[in-house]
Design a protein around this motif. Structure first.
Motif, mmCIF file in Angstrom:
data_model
loop_
_atom_site.group_PDB
_atom_site.id
_atom_site.type_symbol
_atom_site.label_atom_id
_atom_site.label_comp_id
_atom_site.label_asym_id
_atom_site.label_seq_id
_atom_site.Cartn_x
_atom_site.Cartn_y
_atom_site.Cartn_z
ATOM 1 N N VAL A 172 0.852 -1.189 0.000
ATOM 2 C CA VAL A 172 0.000 0.000 0.000
ATOM 3 C C VAL A 172 0.889 1.241 0.000
ATOM 4 O O VAL A 172 1.892 1.300 0.718
ATOM 5 C CB VAL A 172 -0.959 0.012 1.217
ATOM 6 N N ASN A 173 0.551 2.199 -0.834
ATOM 7 C CA ASN A 173 1.302 3.442 -0.926
ATOM 8 C C ASN A 173 1.014 4.291 0.307
ATOM 9 O O ASN A 173 -0.143 4.595 0.610
ATOM 10 C CB ASN A 173 0.910 4.193 -2.205
ATOM 11 N N VAL A 174 2.057 4.665 1.033
ATOM 12 C CA VAL A 174 1.887 5.411 2.283
ATOM 13 C C VAL A 174 1.223 6.763 2.037
ATOM 14 O O VAL A 174 0.396 7.217 2.830
ATOM 15 C CB VAL A 174 3.251 5.609 2.985
ATOM 16 N N HIS A 175 1.549 7.424 0.922
ATOM 17 C CA HIS A 175 1.020 8.761 0.644
ATOM 18 C C HIS A 175 -0.431 8.727 0.173
ATOM 19 O O HIS A 175 -1.248 9.546 0.610
ATOM 20 C CB HIS A 175 1.888 9.450 -0.407
ATOM 21 N N THR A 176 -0.775 7.796 -0.707
ATOM 22 C CA THR A 176 -2.126 7.773 -1.286
ATOM 23 C C THR A 176 -3.076 6.841 -0.561
ATOM 24 O O THR A 176 -4.294 6.992 -0.664
ATOM 25 C CB THR A 176 -2.064 7.344 -2.760
ATOM 26 N N GLY A 177 -2.528 5.868 0.158
ATOM 27 C CA GLY A 177 -3.371 4.875 0.804
ATOM 28 C C GLY A 177 -3.932 3.848 -0.152
ATOM 29 O O GLY A 177 -4.770 3.023 0.240
ATOM 30 N N ALA A 199 5.910 -4.700 5.264
ATOM 31 C CA ALA A 199 6.337 -3.598 6.134
ATOM 32 C C ALA A 199 5.168 -3.104 6.985
ATOM 33 O O ALA A 199 4.623 -2.018 6.768
ATOM 34 C CB ALA A 199 6.904 -2.453 5.286
ATOM 35 N N LEU A 200 4.799 -3.899 7.972
ATOM 36 C CA LEU A 200 3.643 -3.562 8.818
ATOM 37 C C LEU A 200 4.027 -2.544 9.887
ATOM 38 O O LEU A 200 4.871 -2.822 10.739
ATOM 39 C CB LEU A 200 3.103 -4.832 9.480
ATOM 40 N N PRO A 201 3.413 -1.347 9.844
ATOM 41 C CA PRO A 201 3.726 -0.333 10.858
ATOM 42 C C PRO A 201 2.977 -0.633 12.161
ATOM 43 O O PRO A 201 1.955 -1.320 12.147
ATOM 44 C CB PRO A 201 3.197 0.953 10.207
ATOM 45 N N PRO A 202 3.476 -0.132 13.288
ATOM 46 C CA PRO A 202 4.709 0.641 13.455
ATOM 47 C C PRO A 202 5.942 -0.233 13.664
ATOM 48 O O PRO A 202 7.021 0.281 13.915
ATOM 49 C CB PRO A 202 4.412 1.462 14.706
ATOM 50 N N GLY A 203 5.757 -1.551 13.564
ATOM 51 C CA GLY A 203 6.894 -2.428 13.793
ATOM 52 C C GLY A 203 7.972 -2.260 12.747
ATOM 53 O O GLY A 203 9.151 -2.094 13.078
ATOM 54 N N PHE A 204 7.565 -2.281 11.475
ATOM 55 C CA PHE A 204 8.535 -2.258 10.386
ATOM 56 C C PHE A 204 8.480 -0.937 9.626
ATOM 57 O O PHE A 204 7.413 -0.325 9.506
ATOM 58 C CB PHE A 204 8.266 -3.410 9.416
ATOM 59 N N PRO A 205 9.605 -0.501 9.089
ATOM 60 C CA PRO A 205 9.660 0.798 8.407
ATOM 61 C C PRO A 205 9.061 0.739 7.007
ATOM 62 O O PRO A 205 9.041 -0.328 6.369
ATOM 63 C CB PRO A 205 11.170 1.072 8.326
ATOM 64 N N PRO A 206 8.587 1.878 6.500
ATOM 65 C CA PRO A 206 8.151 1.919 5.099
ATOM 66 C C PRO A 206 9.351 1.703 4.191
ATOM 67 O O PRO A 206 10.475 2.070 4.531
ATOM 68 C CB PRO A 206 7.564 3.327 4.953
ATOM 69 N N GLY A 210 11.282 3.660 -6.005
ATOM 70 C CA GLY A 210 11.023 4.659 -7.036
ATOM 71 C C GLY A 210 10.571 6.000 -6.508
ATOM 72 O O GLY A 210 9.773 6.697 -7.162
ATOM 73 N N GLY A 211 11.044 6.377 -5.334
ATOM 74 C CA GLY A 211 10.685 7.674 -4.758
ATOM 75 C C GLY A 211 9.417 7.667 -3.937
ATOM 76 O O GLY A 211 9.097 8.663 -3.280
ATOM 77 N N ASP A 212 8.667 6.566 -3.940
ATOM 78 C CA ASP A 212 7.466 6.435 -3.113
ATOM 79 C C ASP A 212 7.744 5.476 -1.962
ATOM 80 O O ASP A 212 8.669 4.660 -2.020
ATOM 81 C CB ASP A 212 6.281 5.924 -3.940
ATOM 82 N N TYR A 213 6.897 5.553 -0.934
ATOM 83 C CA TYR A 213 7.075 4.708 0.237
ATOM 84 C C TYR A 213 5.878 3.773 0.391
ATOM 85 O O TYR A 213 4.727 4.171 0.149
ATOM 86 C CB TYR A 213 7.252 5.567 1.493
ATOM 87 N N TYR A 214 6.182 2.543 0.832
ATOM 88 C CA TYR A 214 5.134 1.516 0.874
ATOM 89 C C TYR A 214 5.139 0.783 2.213
ATOM 90 O O TYR A 214 6.187 0.563 2.825
ATOM 91 C CB TYR A 214 5.353 0.506 -0.262
ATOM 92 N N TRP A 215 3.925 0.413 2.629
ATOM 93 C CA TRP A 215 3.710 -0.392 3.823
ATOM 94 C C TRP A 215 3.073 -1.724 3.452
ATOM 95 O O TRP A 215 2.759 -1.978 2.287
ATOM 96 C CB TRP A 215 2.784 0.355 4.795
ATOM 97 N N ASP A 216 2.835 -2.522 4.462
ATOM 98 C CA ASP A 216 2.242 -3.849 4.330
ATOM 99 C C ASP A 216 0.892 -3.800 3.606
ATOM 100 O O ASP A 216 0.005 -3.026 3.970
ATOM 101 C CB ASP A 216 2.046 -4.431 5.741
ATOM 102 N N GLY A 217 0.731 -4.664 2.595
ATOM 103 C CA GLY A 217 -0.516 -4.696 1.836
ATOM 104 C C GLY A 217 -1.716 -5.106 2.655
ATOM 105 O O GLY A 217 -2.862 -4.820 2.283
ATOM 106 N N SER A 221 -5.983 -4.926 2.224
ATOM 107 C CA SER A 221 -6.611 -6.239 2.073
ATOM 108 C C SER A 221 -5.566 -7.302 2.325
ATOM 109 O O SER A 221 -4.503 -7.298 1.707
ATOM 110 C CB SER A 221 -7.202 -6.409 0.670
ATOM 111 N N ASN A 222 -5.895 -8.229 3.236
ATOM 112 C CA ASN A 222 -4.924 -9.250 3.613
ATOM 113 C C ASN A 222 -4.959 -10.467 2.699
ATOM 114 O O ASN A 222 -4.215 -11.416 2.910
ATOM 115 C CB ASN A 222 -5.166 -9.691 5.063
ATOM 116 N N SER A 223 -5.827 -10.472 1.720
ATOM 117 C CA SER A 223 -5.872 -11.590 0.777
ATOM 118 C C SER A 223 -5.749 -11.066 -0.636
ATOM 119 O O SER A 223 -6.474 -10.154 -1.039
ATOM 120 C CB SER A 223 -7.179 -12.372 0.913
ATOM 121 N N PRO A 224 -4.840 -11.627 -1.436
ATOM 122 C CA PRO A 224 -4.642 -11.142 -2.807
ATOM 123 C C PRO A 224 -5.567 -11.773 -3.836
ATOM 124 O O PRO A 224 -5.360 -11.618 -5.034
ATOM 125 C CB PRO A 224 -3.176 -11.513 -3.094
ATOM 126 N N LEU A 225 -6.622 -12.474 -3.393
ATOM 127 C CA LEU A 225 -7.522 -13.119 -4.350
ATOM 128 C C LEU A 225 -8.135 -12.113 -5.311
ATOM 129 O O LEU A 225 -8.248 -12.361 -6.508
ATOM 130 C CB LEU A 225 -8.614 -13.886 -3.607
#
Length: 381
Positions: A172-177, A199-206, A210-217, A221-225
Motif C-alpha cells: 500500500v502506498n503510504v502517501h495515497t493509501g 512492512a507492517l507499521p509501526p513495527g517495520f519501516p516503510p 522509485g521515490g514512493d514509500y510503501y507499507w504492508d498490503g 486487504s490481507n488476501s490477494p484473491l
C-alpha cells in the motif's frame, strides 16, 4: 467461505481441467509456517503453480517459491523457517496446556524484545529517541536482516527471467493509501518489493521504491484473491487460497481470546468479502448476458450496448480451493509473532497434514458451483 451455493457437483478438483494453477497466500507473520506446510503437501501431489501471489509473510513465502527451481523450493522454505524460528526447548504435546501457553507467550515476548534472526532487530537507540523525519524514527524494528535473508535464499534473476513463474506481491502506498501490486509481468522485482509487502507499521519501516514509500498490503486487504480475479477477468485457473486467520470462531472465554478473535476477524474479513464478491459479480455478469440476448437487434449498435457487451461475453472458469489455518488449544493472541521452533514446526505440520488428509479422502469432498464457471472447494473444512 461463501454462504450461498446454488449447485453442487461430485467432481473432485483434479478432474476439472484448467489452464493455470495459482497459489494465493494471505499475510499473518509467524503463522506463515502453515503455508509452507501446505505447499509441501501440494508439492507431494504434483501441484506446481505458474502464478504465486502473496501479502506480507505470504509475499515472503511466494518469493521463496517463485525464486527457486522446483527441486529447491522446499529446501529454501525450510531454511527460511528454521532461520527465523528460535530454538527454545521443545514442549511435548502431552504436557498440560498452561505450560505450553506460557512457553508460547514467552517466545512471543522474546521476539518482540530481541527481534527474530534473519528477519528483524530492535532499533538501538529506540525509535522514540530518534529525530523526527529520520528513518530510525519510523519503526520499532530494523528489517535489514530480512533483505540479507532474501538476497541469500531467493534468486531474483530467476524471478525476473522470461521463463519465470508469475509473482505478484501486495503493498500500500503510504502517501495515497492505495493498494499497489508489484508484479514481475510488469516490472523487475527485487528484495525491496517483498519487504514493502511485509512492512507492517509501526513495527517495520516503510520501504522506498522509485521515490514512493510503501507499507504492508494487509492494511488494505490481507488476501490477494481480488487481484488475481480483477487482473485476469477471463482466467481459467485452479486457485489454491491459503488463509492464516479463520473467519469462524467461538465466543472468547477470556481477554486473551478476545484479542485473538478480534485479530482473526480483522484479517479474515477481506477474504470473506472477496469470495462473496466473486459470486456476486459472476452472477451479475450472467444476468447481464441473459438480458442482452433479449434486446432487439436494433439496439445492438447502441453505444451502451457496445460498452456492456464485453462484460457479458467473457468466459471465466475457476475453481477456488480454500484452505484455512485453524487455532490450536494452546494458541494465544500473540500467535502471529510467536516464532518458537515448536510452534512453527507445529504449524508447518498442520498445513502438510491438512493437504494429505484432504487428498486421502476426496470422496468426502465436493465442489460447489456457486455460479456457472465458479466453483469453491472446501479443503479440510
Amino acid at each position: 467461505m461463501a454462504a450461498r451455493r446454488s449447485k453442487k457437483t461430485r467432481n473432485p478438483p483434479q478432474t476439472i481441467k484448467h489452464d493455470h494453477s495459482v497459489l494465493v497466500l494471505q499475510g499473518g507473520g509467524a503463522l506463515g509456517a502453515y503455508q509452507a506446510g501446505v505447499y509441501e503437501g501440494m508439492h507431494e501431489h504434483g501441484f506446481a503453480p505458474d502464478w504465486v501471489t502473496g501479502v506480507s509473510i505470504g509475499a515472503v513465502n511466494a518469493a521463496l517459491i517463485a525464486g527457486n527451481p522446483l527441486q529447491s523450493r522446499l529446501e529454501r522454505l525450510r531454511e527460511f523457517w528454521d532461520r527465523v524460528s528460535s530454538g527454545l526447548p521443545i514442549v511435548a504435546p502431552a504436557q498440560v496446556d498452561p505450560v505450553r501457553i506460557a512457553v508460547n507467550r514467552l517466545s512471543a515476548a522474546t521476539a518482540a524484545t530481541f527481534g527474530v534472526p534473519g528477519f528483524f532487530t530492535p532499533r538501538i537507540p529506540p525509535a522514540i529517541l530518534a529525530p523526527d523525519g529520520t528513518p530510525q524514527a519510523l519503526s520499532v524494528y530494523d528489517t535489514s536482516p530480512l533483505r540479507e535473508t532474501l538476497d541469500e535464499l531467493v534468486d531474483f534473476d530467476l524471478i525476473n527471467n522470461k521463463q519465470r513463474i508469475r509473482l505478484s506481491v501486495g503493498s500500500v502506498n503510504v502517501h495515497t493509501g492505495n493498494s499497489v501490486y508489484f508484479d514481475n509481468q510488469r516490472q523487475q522485482l527485487g528484495p525491496e518489493h517483498i519487504m514493502a509487502s511485509g512492512a507492517l507499521p509501526p513495527g517495520f519501516p516503510p520501504i522506498e521504491i522509485g521515490g514512493d514509500y510503501y507499507w504492508d498490503g494487509g492494511l488494505v486487504s490481507n488476501s490477494p484473491l481480488w487481484y488475481v480475479l480483477d487482473d485476469s477477468p477471463q482466467i481459467n485457473a485452479f486457485i489454491a487460497q491459503v488463509d492464516l486467520f479463520s473467519a469462524r470462531g467461538e465466543l472468547p472465554v477470556n481477554l486473551d481470546r478476545v484479542l485473538e478473535r478480534a485479530k482473526d476477524i480483522q484479517y479474515s474479513s477481506k477474504t470473506r468479502f472477496n469470495t462473496t464478491r466473486v459470486e456476486e459479480l459472476e452472477g451479475l455478469r450472467h444476468a447481464l448476458g441473459r438480458l442482452m440476448k433479449k434486446l432487439p437487434r436494433g439496439l445492438h449498435e447502441d453505444p451502451d450496448y457496445k460498452l456492456l457487451r464485453p462484460f457479458s461475453e467473457h468466459k471465466r472458469s475457476i475453481t477456488i480451493a480454500h484452505l484455512i489455518n485453524r487455532r490450536f488449544r494452546t494458541t494465544t493472541n500473540a500467535k502471529d509473532y510467536d516464532f518458537s521452533r515448536t510452534t512453527t514446526r507445529q504449524l508447518w505440520q498442520a498445513g502438510l497434514e491438512d493437504v494429505r488428509r484432504t487428498v486421502a479422502h476426496l470422496d468426502w469432498q465436493h465442489v460447489c458451483e456457486v455460479v456457472p464457471g465458479v466453483r469453491v472447494f472446501d479443503l479440510a473444512g
